[in-house]
Design an enzyme around this catalytic site. Structure first.
Site, short mmCIF file in Angstrom:
data_model
loop_
_atom_site.label_atom_id
_atom_site.label_comp_id
_atom_site.label_asym_id
_atom_site.label_seq_id
_atom_site.Cartn_x
_atom_site.Cartn_y
_atom_site.Cartn_z
N ARG A 53 60.53 42.57 25.85
CA ARG A 53 61.72 42.82 26.66
C ARG A 53 61.43 43.94 27.65
NH1 ARG A 53 65.24 45.22 23.56
NH2 ARG A 53 66.74 45.19 25.25
N LYS A 96 59.29 49.15 13.75
CA LYS A 96 59.47 47.79 14.27
C LYS A 96 58.50 46.81 13.61
CE LYS A 96 59.81 45.31 18.65
NZ LYS A 96 60.25 45.47 20.03
N ARG A 120 68.01 54.13 21.20
CA ARG A 120 67.15 54.72 20.18
C ARG A 120 68.00 55.62 19.31
NH1 ARG A 120 63.05 52.71 19.17
NH2 ARG A 120 62.19 51.52 20.85
#
Ligand code: BTN
Length: 275
Positions: A72, A141, A269
Site C-alpha cells: 500500500r 506485521k 501507528r
C-alpha cells in the site's frame, strides 16, 4: 547457486494444493482457475495487466518468488528473504498470491477490512488487525493486503493481493519488525497456508459482494489491534482509536473531536510509549 542464494542446493518443486483449492472454490466461482508461477514481478501487477487485455475470469495466481511485490501507499513488499538455515530449497519462506475476480458490491467501503478479517481468522486466533488491513501478531506485521480495482469493458474487477510471512524472517528492508506464522504454527508451510486461507477468502468476498461490510463489523471489532490505543496519523494528528463505523472507516478521538478516516492513504501507528 540456486534461487534461494544457497550454493549447490537443487530446488525441489513445491507441492501446491491447486487441485484441493480448485475443488473447494470452483462450485461457487464459475470459471475459476489456479496458476502457480515460479517467479514473477508482482502477482497483483500480472492480474491487472491481464484484466486490461480483457482476461477477467476468476483466478488465483500464486508465485513462489515475487521480485517486485507492491504494498500500500507505493511501498515495496519484500517477500524474497532467504530460506532459514537447514532447509533445502523446497519451501517458500513467504506466501504471495492474488485473487482476481469480477466483483460488483453496492458499496466497496470496508472490503479491505473484510479481507483482513477472513485471512486473520483462517490463520490463527491470536492474530489481530491493524486498520485498514495489516495482520499483526503482538504488534508486529505478519501479513499485508493490497486490493486494486478497475472497470474493464463495463465489468468491475478486483485484484486482492495477500503476502504472508510464513517462516522466520529478519527485519531487513522493513520499517517495522516482522512476525511470521511459524511462531504460532511451527510446522506450517506456504502450501498449507494457502489452503487454509483461499476457500474462506473467496467465501468472504462473496458475502461482502452481497451484504457489504455489515457481516464483518463485529468480527473486525473483536480483532482490532488499535481500539482504545493512542495513535498517530500520517498527517500528524494524535488521538485515541475508537474502532470503526458501519462502513469500516476508522474513528479517532482527537483534541478537536472525532475524526473519521476512510482513506486508505492515511497510515496509522500506535503512538510510541503509549498504550
Ligand atoms: C501492504 O502491506 O502494504 C500490502 C502488501 C501486499 C503484498 C501482496 S504479495 C501478493 C500481491 N502482489 C503484490 O505485488 N502485492 C500483493
Amino acid at each position: 547457486m540456486n534461487v534461494t542464494g544457497s550454493p549447490h542446493v537443487a530446488r525441489v518443486p513445491i507441492r501446491w494444493p491447486s487441485e484441493a483449492i480448485w475443488e473447494a472454490v470452483a462450485p461457487s466461482l464459475d470459471g475459476f482457475t489456479v496458476e502457480v508461477f515460479p517467479q514473477i514481478d508482482s502477482t497483483n501487477s500480472e492480474l491487472m495487466r491481464r484484466a486490461r487485455t480483457g482476461q477477467l475470469a476468476p483466478i488465483l495466481l500464486v508465485a513462489e518468488r515475487q521480485m517486485a511485490g507492491r504494498g500500500r501507499m507505493g511501498r515495496q513488499w519484500i517477500s524474497d528473504h532467504l530460506e532459514p538455515a537447514g532447509h533445502t530449497g523446497n519451501i517458500a519462506p513467504s506466501l504471495v498470491f492474488s485473487l482476481g475476480l469480477p466483483l460488483s458490491p453496492a458499496d466497496w467501503s470496508g472490503l479491505s477490512l473484510a479481507v483482513g478479517v477472513s485471512v486473520a481468522q483462517s490463520l490463527h486466533p491470536d492474530l489481530r488487525l491493524k486498520w485498514p488491513n495489516d495482520i499483526w501478531l503482538q504488534d508486529r506485521k505478519l501479513a499485508g493486503i493490497l486490493i486494486e480495482t478497475g472497470s474493464f469493458d463495463g465489468t468491475r474487477y478486483a485484484v486482492i493481493g495477500v503476502g504472508i510471512n510464513v517462516l522466520e524472517r529478519g527485519a531487513q528492508g522493513l520499517s517495522t519488525p516482522p512476525a511470521w506464522l511459524a511462531e504460532l504454527l511451527p510446522d506450517i508451510n506456504a502450501s498449507q497456508t494457502l489452503l487454509r486461507v483461499v476457500p474462506q477468502l473467496v467465501n468472504a468476498v462473496k458475502v461482502f459482494e452481497a451484504q457489504g461490510f455489515g457481516p464483518f463489523r463485529q468480527r473486525f471489532a473483536a480483532l482490532d489491534a488499535l481500539a482504545g490505543r493512542s495513535v498517530t496519523l500520517s498527517e500528524g494528528t494524535f488521538g485515541t482509536a475508537q474502532g470503526v463505523d458501519a462502513i469500516g472507516a476508522l474513528l479517532v478521538h482527537t483534541s478537536v473531536g472525532m475524526k473519521t478516516i476512510s482513506s486508505s492513504e492515511v497510515s496509522v501507528r500506535p503512538s510510541p510509549g503509549k498504550s
